[in-house]
Design a protein around this motif. Structure first.
Motif, PDB file in Angstrom:
ATOM      1  N   LEU A   1      -4.294  -4.680  -8.765  1.00  0.00           N
ATOM      2  CA  LEU A   1      -3.845  -3.311  -8.663  1.00  0.00           C
ATOM      3  C   LEU A   1      -5.104  -2.524  -8.745  1.00  0.00           C
ATOM      4  O   LEU A   1      -5.918  -2.219  -9.533  1.00  0.00           O
ATOM      5  CB  LEU A   1      -3.010  -3.024  -9.899  1.00  0.00           C
ATOM      6  N   GLU A   2      -5.184  -1.563  -7.548  1.00  0.00           N
ATOM      7  CA  GLU A   2      -6.212  -0.711  -7.268  1.00  0.00           C
ATOM      8  C   GLU A   2      -5.669   0.469  -6.792  1.00  0.00           C
ATOM      9  O   GLU A   2      -4.908   0.603  -5.964  1.00  0.00           O
ATOM     10  CB  GLU A   2      -6.911  -1.398  -6.082  1.00  0.00           C
ATOM     11  N   THR A   3      -6.334   1.651  -7.469  1.00  0.00           N
ATOM     12  CA  THR A   3      -6.073   2.850  -6.916  1.00  0.00           C
ATOM     13  C   THR A   3      -7.460   3.645  -6.561  1.00  0.00           C
ATOM     14  O   THR A   3      -8.395   3.352  -7.051  1.00  0.00           O
ATOM     15  CB  THR A   3      -5.422   3.586  -8.257  1.00  0.00           C
ATOM     16  N   TYR A   4      -7.014   4.421  -5.638  1.00  0.00           N
ATOM     17  CA  TYR A   4      -8.176   5.646  -5.216  1.00  0.00           C
ATOM     18  C   TYR A   4      -7.322   6.867  -5.484  1.00  0.00           C
ATOM     19  O   TYR A   4      -6.434   7.209  -4.891  1.00  0.00           O
ATOM     20  CB  TYR A   4      -8.354   5.172  -3.856  1.00  0.00           C
ATOM     21  N   GLN A   5      -8.124   7.860  -6.274  1.00  0.00           N
ATOM     22  CA  GLN A   5      -7.623   9.118  -6.460  1.00  0.00           C
ATOM     23  C   GLN A   5      -8.577  10.216  -5.995  1.00  0.00           C
ATOM     24  O   GLN A   5      -9.737  10.080  -6.729  1.00  0.00           O
ATOM     25  CB  GLN A   5      -6.995   9.006  -7.804  1.00  0.00           C
ATOM     26  N   TRP A   6      -8.052  11.231  -5.368  1.00  0.00           N
ATOM     27  CA  TRP A   6      -9.051  12.297  -5.135  1.00  0.00           C
ATOM     28  C   TRP A   6      -8.502  13.462  -5.762  1.00  0.00           C
ATOM     29  O   TRP A   6      -7.435  13.954  -5.973  1.00  0.00           O
ATOM     30  CB  TRP A   6      -8.966  12.501  -3.441  1.00  0.00           C
ATOM     31  N   PHE A   7      -9.606  14.228  -6.041  1.00  0.00           N
ATOM     32  CA  PHE A   7      -9.385  15.615  -6.880  1.00  0.00           C
ATOM     33  C   PHE A   7     -10.119  16.791  -6.207  1.00  0.00           C
ATOM     34  O   PHE A   7     -11.278  16.568  -5.504  1.00  0.00           O
ATOM     35  CB  PHE A   7     -10.039  15.420  -8.296  1.00  0.00           C
ATOM     36  N   ALA A   8      -9.277  17.931  -6.111  1.00  0.00           N
ATOM     37  CA  ALA A   8      -9.902  19.128  -5.256  1.00  0.00           C
ATOM     38  C   ALA A   8      -9.788  20.301  -6.216  1.00  0.00           C
ATOM     39  O   ALA A   8      -8.538  20.214  -7.136  1.00  0.00           O
ATOM     40  CB  ALA A   8      -9.190  19.333  -3.886  1.00  0.00           C
ATOM     41  N   GLU A   9     -10.385  21.121  -6.061  1.00  0.00           N
ATOM     42  CA  GLU A   9     -10.451  22.431  -6.633  1.00  0.00           C
ATOM     43  C   GLU A   9     -10.217  23.584  -5.427  1.00  0.00           C
ATOM     44  O   GLU A   9     -11.330  23.745  -5.011  1.00  0.00           O
ATOM     45  CB  GLU A   9     -11.501  22.825  -7.572  1.00  0.00           C
TER      46      GLU A   9
ATOM     47  N   SER B   1      -1.486  -2.749  -4.112  1.00  0.00           N
ATOM     48  CA  SER B   1      -1.174  -3.934  -5.033  1.00  0.00           C
ATOM     49  C   SER B   1      -0.958  -5.241  -4.354  1.00  0.00           C
ATOM     50  O   SER B   1      -0.164  -5.217  -3.447  1.00  0.00           O
ATOM     51  CB  SER B   1       0.005  -3.523  -6.035  1.00  0.00           C
ATOM     52  N   TRP B   2      -1.018  -6.368  -5.226  1.00  0.00           N
ATOM     53  CA  TRP B   2      -0.773  -7.614  -4.835  1.00  0.00           C
ATOM     54  C   TRP B   2      -0.380  -8.593  -5.913  1.00  0.00           C
ATOM     55  O   TRP B   2      -1.035  -8.306  -7.151  1.00  0.00           O
ATOM     56  CB  TRP B   2      -1.990  -8.057  -3.851  1.00  0.00           C
ATOM     57  N   LYS B   3       0.371  -9.325  -5.738  1.00  0.00           N
ATOM     58  CA  LYS B   3       1.083 -10.434  -6.746  1.00  0.00           C
ATOM     59  C   LYS B   3       1.105 -11.763  -6.062  1.00  0.00           C
ATOM     60  O   LYS B   3       1.608 -12.034  -5.150  1.00  0.00           O
ATOM     61  CB  LYS B   3       2.243  -9.952  -7.198  1.00  0.00           C
ATOM     62  N   GLY B   4       0.522 -12.730  -6.900  1.00  0.00           N
ATOM     63  CA  GLY B   4       0.245 -14.159  -6.462  1.00  0.00           C
ATOM     64  C   GLY B   4       1.503 -14.791  -7.259  1.00  0.00           C
ATOM     65  O   GLY B   4       2.254 -14.286  -7.688  1.00  0.00           O
ATOM     66  N   ASN B   5       1.457 -16.138  -6.980  1.00  0.00           N
ATOM     67  CA  ASN B   5       2.550 -17.004  -7.606  1.00  0.00           C
ATOM     68  C   ASN B   5       2.127 -17.366  -8.998  1.00  0.00           C
ATOM     69  O   ASN B   5       3.094 -17.972  -9.567  1.00  0.00           O
ATOM     70  CB  ASN B   5       2.692 -18.333  -6.390  1.00  0.00           C
ATOM     71  N   ASN B   6       0.840 -17.587  -9.363  1.00  0.00           N
ATOM     72  CA  ASN B   6       0.604 -18.168 -10.571  1.00  0.00           C
ATOM     73  C   ASN B   6       0.185 -17.008 -11.611  1.00  0.00           C
ATOM     74  O   ASN B   6      -0.655 -17.509 -12.377  1.00  0.00           O
ATOM     75  CB  ASN B   6      -0.652 -19.154 -10.389  1.00  0.00           C
ATOM     76  N   GLY B   7       0.839 -15.993 -11.538  1.00  0.00           N
ATOM     77  CA  GLY B   7       0.521 -14.882 -12.505  1.00  0.00           C
ATOM     78  C   GLY B   7      -0.844 -13.981 -11.998  1.00  0.00           C
ATOM     79  O   GLY B   7      -0.766 -12.992 -12.889  1.00  0.00           O
TER      80      GLY B   7
ATOM     81  N   VAL C   1       0.872  -1.253  -0.020  1.00  0.00           N
ATOM     82  CA  VAL C   1       0.029  -0.053  -0.019  1.00  0.00           C
ATOM     83  C   VAL C   1       0.980   1.261  -0.196  1.00  0.00           C
ATOM     84  O   VAL C   1       1.668   1.447   0.595  1.00  0.00           O
ATOM     85  CB  VAL C   1      -0.865   0.009   1.317  1.00  0.00           C
ATOM     86  N   SER C   2       0.656   1.971  -0.803  1.00  0.00           N
ATOM     87  CA  SER C   2       1.448   3.388  -0.974  1.00  0.00           C
ATOM     88  C   SER C   2       0.550   4.533  -1.089  1.00  0.00           C
ATOM     89  O   SER C   2      -0.739   4.577  -1.625  1.00  0.00           O
ATOM     90  CB  SER C   2       2.489   3.200  -2.120  1.00  0.00           C
ATOM     91  N   PHE C   3       1.148   5.649  -1.043  1.00  0.00           N
ATOM     92  CA  PHE C   3       0.326   7.055  -1.345  1.00  0.00           C
ATOM     93  C   PHE C   3       1.359   8.077  -1.889  1.00  0.00           C
ATOM     94  O   PHE C   3       2.309   8.315  -1.612  1.00  0.00           O
ATOM     95  CB  PHE C   3      -0.114   7.610   0.054  1.00  0.00           C
ATOM     96  N   ASP C   4       0.825   8.618  -3.169  1.00  0.00           N
ATOM     97  CA  ASP C   4       1.598   9.309  -3.718  1.00  0.00           C
ATOM     98  C   ASP C   4       0.805  10.756  -3.241  1.00  0.00           C
ATOM     99  O   ASP C   4      -0.251  11.133  -3.903  1.00  0.00           O
ATOM    100  CB  ASP C   4       1.206   9.363  -5.237  1.00  0.00           C
ATOM    101  N   PHE C   5       1.562  11.807  -2.719  1.00  0.00           N
ATOM    102  CA  PHE C   5       0.985  13.019  -2.009  1.00  0.00           C
ATOM    103  C   PHE C   5       0.848  13.974  -3.262  1.00  0.00           C
ATOM    104  O   PHE C   5       0.037  14.933  -3.025  1.00  0.00           O
ATOM    105  CB  PHE C   5       1.859  13.516  -0.959  1.00  0.00           C
ATOM    106  N   GLN C   6       1.793  13.764  -4.367  1.00  0.00           N
ATOM    107  CA  GLN C   6       1.525  14.668  -5.325  1.00  0.00           C
ATOM    108  C   GLN C   6       0.217  14.704  -6.321  1.00  0.00           C
ATOM    109  O   GLN C   6      -0.426  15.664  -6.762  1.00  0.00           O
ATOM    110  CB  GLN C   6       2.550  14.745  -6.176  1.00  0.00           C
ATOM    111  N   THR C   7      -0.164  13.588  -6.648  1.00  0.00           N
ATOM    112  CA  THR C   7      -1.140  13.283  -7.163  1.00  0.00           C
ATOM    113  C   THR C   7      -2.586  12.824  -6.235  1.00  0.00           C
ATOM    114  O   THR C   7      -3.599  12.481  -6.956  1.00  0.00           O
ATOM    115  CB  THR C   7      -0.993  11.957  -8.173  1.00  0.00           C
ATOM    116  N   ASN C   8      -2.336  12.503  -5.206  1.00  0.00           N
ATOM    117  CA  ASN C   8      -3.523  12.346  -4.206  1.00  0.00           C
ATOM    118  C   ASN C   8      -3.891  10.851  -4.463  1.00  0.00           C
ATOM    119  O   ASN C   8      -4.903  10.718  -4.708  1.00  0.00           O
ATOM    120  CB  ASN C   8      -4.733  13.173  -4.117  1.00  0.00           C
TER     121      ASN C   8
END
Length: 135
Positions: free
Chosen positions: A25-33, A15-21, A3-10
């Motif tokens: 990959l899931e992203t949550y992105q917030w936008f503000a004005e 991400s998770w990877k198993g043994n058999n391929g 689990v990671s967070f990119d502060f510049q893009t909010n």
């Protein structure tokens, strides 16, 4: 799982990877004005074991003035985005806490300690004595 967070893009990424391929990959992105919540984007890319096709989903939602994702479940217990509030997005990043780590930050190391834990329902406790030796 990573689990990671990119502060510049909010953007929070899981991400998770198993043994058999298989992977997810899931992203949550917030936008503000001007500091006001505006929109929220959720993407999911995953491949499950035994499936040849990769699934990709992307959905963008509006955010209300309180930072909640506006969807048909808004405020209900089964809302899949109830944990995705704009103003609470950074509070989810909590470090893993190991209770014994404070002992090693003290000015001197301990040589022994007792720990009592409940052993039976009628109040009998199990008391363990730990004796430490350091090299």
């Amino acid at each position: 799982m990573i689990v990671s967070f990119d502060f510049q893009t909010n953007t929070r990424t899981r991400s998770w990877k198993g043994n058999n391929g298989e992977y997810s990959l899931e992203t949550y992105q917030w936008f503000a004005e001007d500091g006001n919540p505006k929109a929220f984007r959720h993407t999911l890319e995953e491949k499950t074991e035994g499936m040849k096709k990769t699934v990709f989903k992307e959905k963008t939602y509006d955010l209300d003035s309180e930072g909640n994702v506006v969807n048909k479940y808004l405020g209900r217990f089964d809302d899949p985005y109830i944990q995705c509030n704009y103003f609470e997005r950074l509070k989810k990043l909590r470090p893993i806490y190991y209770p014994e780590e404070e002992r090693f930050r003290a000015k001197e190391l301990i040589d022994k300690t007792e720990i009592a834990t409940p052993y039976t329902y009628d109040g009998v406790e199990l008391v363990l004595l730990y004796e430490m030796e350091y090299d």
